[in-house]
Design a protein around this motif. Structure first.
Motif, PDB file in Angstrom:
ATOM      1  N   VAL A  55       0.845  -1.189   0.000  1.00 48.04           N
ATOM      2  CA  VAL A  55       0.000   0.000   0.000  1.00 48.04           C
ATOM      3  C   VAL A  55       0.884   1.243   0.000  1.00 48.04           C
ATOM      4  O   VAL A  55       1.729   1.406   0.884  1.00 48.04           O
ATOM      5  N   THR A  57       1.361   4.902   0.913  1.00 51.09           N
ATOM      6  CA  THR A  57       0.722   5.651   1.990  1.00 51.09           C
ATOM      7  C   THR A  57       1.224   7.096   2.041  1.00 51.09           C
ATOM      8  O   THR A  57       2.212   7.444   1.400  1.00 51.09           O
ATOM      9  N   GLN A  66      -6.837   5.207   7.112  1.00 54.40           N
ATOM     10  CA  GLN A  66      -6.764   3.802   6.711  1.00 54.40           C
ATOM     11  C   GLN A  66      -5.603   3.075   7.377  1.00 54.40           C
ATOM     12  O   GLN A  66      -5.583   1.837   7.402  1.00 54.40           O
ATOM     13  N   LEU A  70      -5.299  -0.862   8.114  1.00 55.07           N
ATOM     14  CA  LEU A  70      -4.150  -1.664   7.666  1.00 55.07           C
ATOM     15  C   LEU A  70      -3.556  -2.441   8.838  1.00 55.07           C
ATOM     16  O   LEU A  70      -3.234  -3.630   8.709  1.00 55.07           O
ATOM     17  N   ALA A  86       3.616  -1.095   4.093  1.00 55.45           N
ATOM     18  CA  ALA A  86       3.291   0.317   3.856  1.00 55.45           C
ATOM     19  C   ALA A  86       4.485   0.978   3.170  1.00 55.45           C
ATOM     20  O   ALA A  86       5.628   0.822   3.603  1.00 55.45           O
ATOM     21  N   PRO A 142      -0.240   3.534  -8.983  1.00 55.66           N
ATOM     22  CA  PRO A 142      -1.065   4.278  -8.032  1.00 55.66           C
ATOM     23  C   PRO A 142      -1.510   5.621  -8.605  1.00 55.66           C
ATOM     24  O   PRO A 142      -0.710   6.366  -9.150  1.00 55.66           O
ATOM     25  N   PHE A 146      -2.763   5.468  -0.805  1.00 51.48           N
ATOM     26  CA  PHE A 146      -3.525   4.341  -0.270  1.00 51.48           C
ATOM     27  C   PHE A 146      -4.151   3.471  -1.354  1.00 51.48           C
ATOM     28  O   PHE A 146      -5.228   2.915  -1.182  1.00 51.48           O
ATOM     29  N   ASN A 147      -3.445   3.332  -2.487  1.00 47.00           N
ATOM     30  CA  ASN A 147      -3.792   2.306  -3.466  1.00 47.00           C
ATOM     31  C   ASN A 147      -3.208   1.001  -2.938  1.00 47.00           C
ATOM     32  O   ASN A 147      -2.153   0.999  -2.294  1.00 47.00           O
ATOM     33  N   LYS A 148      -3.906  -0.096  -3.198  1.00 49.08           N
ATOM     34  CA  LYS A 148      -3.519  -1.382  -2.633  1.00 49.08           C
ATOM     35  C   LYS A 148      -3.276  -2.398  -3.743  1.00 49.08           C
ATOM     36  O   LYS A 148      -4.036  -2.459  -4.702  1.00 49.08           O
ATOM     37  N   THR A 160      -5.941  -5.358  -7.380  1.00 54.96           N
ATOM     38  CA  THR A 160      -5.542  -3.988  -7.041  1.00 54.96           C
ATOM     39  C   THR A 160      -6.799  -3.209  -6.686  1.00 54.96           C
ATOM     40  O   THR A 160      -7.880  -3.493  -7.207  1.00 54.96           O
ATOM     41  N   SER A 163      -7.873   4.061  -3.668  1.00 55.12           N
ATOM     42  CA  SER A 163      -7.893   4.650  -2.327  1.00 55.12           C
ATOM     43  C   SER A 163      -9.207   4.469  -1.591  1.00 55.12           C
ATOM     44  O   SER A 163      -9.227   4.332  -0.369  1.00 55.12           O
ATOM     45  N   PRO A 167      -9.073  -1.140   3.557  1.00 52.36           N
ATOM     46  CA  PRO A 167      -8.277  -2.350   3.726  1.00 52.36           C
ATOM     47  C   PRO A 167      -9.036  -3.528   4.331  1.00 52.36           C
ATOM     48  O   PRO A 167      -8.707  -4.678   4.060  1.00 52.36           O
TER      49      PRO A 167
END
Length: 181
Positions: A55, A57, A66, A70, A86, A142, A146-148, A160, A163, A167
């Motif tokens: 992620v 951050t 978030q 997480l 992170a 991203p 906060f893209n995962k 994927t 934001s 989580p």
């Protein structure tokens, strides 16, 4: 001699591209190493065989809360093998100025103990090699903080999320649970 070195470099690069296209070792993220915010390095190879949620951050973003989720996700699934990594970044101009400030902010406000990298570029030509690989091989970059990215135990990108996907949302936890023993 110089021509031999150039040919060797081209052949090596072509081999890496071919292995990547064939889904070989070059196509997996376990070849990447990040600098740890705690000093030392975080080698993704150490997490081989485990799911990893990466992620990007930032400490001064509307999505910064978030961090709580997480940490909750990490606490909930770490014994089963999940790693939550992170990656603080200032690519969207919302990160604190130093690693020490980021580390203190996260410890004081969110009691984080999940692995965290140093402040890292996640977009563009200066992006960390992991994020360049992600953009080139997986087609994901991203768009904001906060893209995962969920990496499966086999090193493949499983999913994927942007934001706005939390989580601990069902969309994320279902994918994680499917990867755990």
């Amino acid at each position: 001699m110089r021509n031999t070195l150039i040919v060797a470099a081209v052949v090596s690069a072509m081999g890496s591209m071919a292995a990547s296209a064939a889904g070989g070792p070059a196509a997996t993220p376990d070849r990447f190493v990040f600098e740890s915010i705690d000093g030392g390095q975080i080698d993704l190879a150490a997490f081989s065989g485990r799911p990893v949620l990466v992620v990007n951050t930032a400490s001064q973003c509307a999505f910064t809360p978030q961090y709580d989720a997480l940490q909750a996700l990490y606490d909930r699934y770490r014994e089963a093998g999940l790693v939550v990594l992170a990656v603080p970044s200032d690519d969207f101009a919302q990160e604190l100025d130093t690693e020490d400030a980021v580390k203190e902010f996260c410890e004081v406000n969110f009691d984080l103990d999940l692995p965290m990298t140093e402040i890292t570029h996640v977009r563009g030509p200066a992006a960390h090699p992991f994020f360049r690989w992600l953009a080139e091989d997986a087609g994901f970059s991203p768009r904001w903080n906060f893209n995962k990215v969920l990496i499966g135990p086999d090193g493949a990108v499983v999913a994927t999320w942007g934001s706005t996907v939390g989580p601990t949302s069902g969309r994320v936890t279902r994918e994680i649970e499917a990867l755990l023993p």
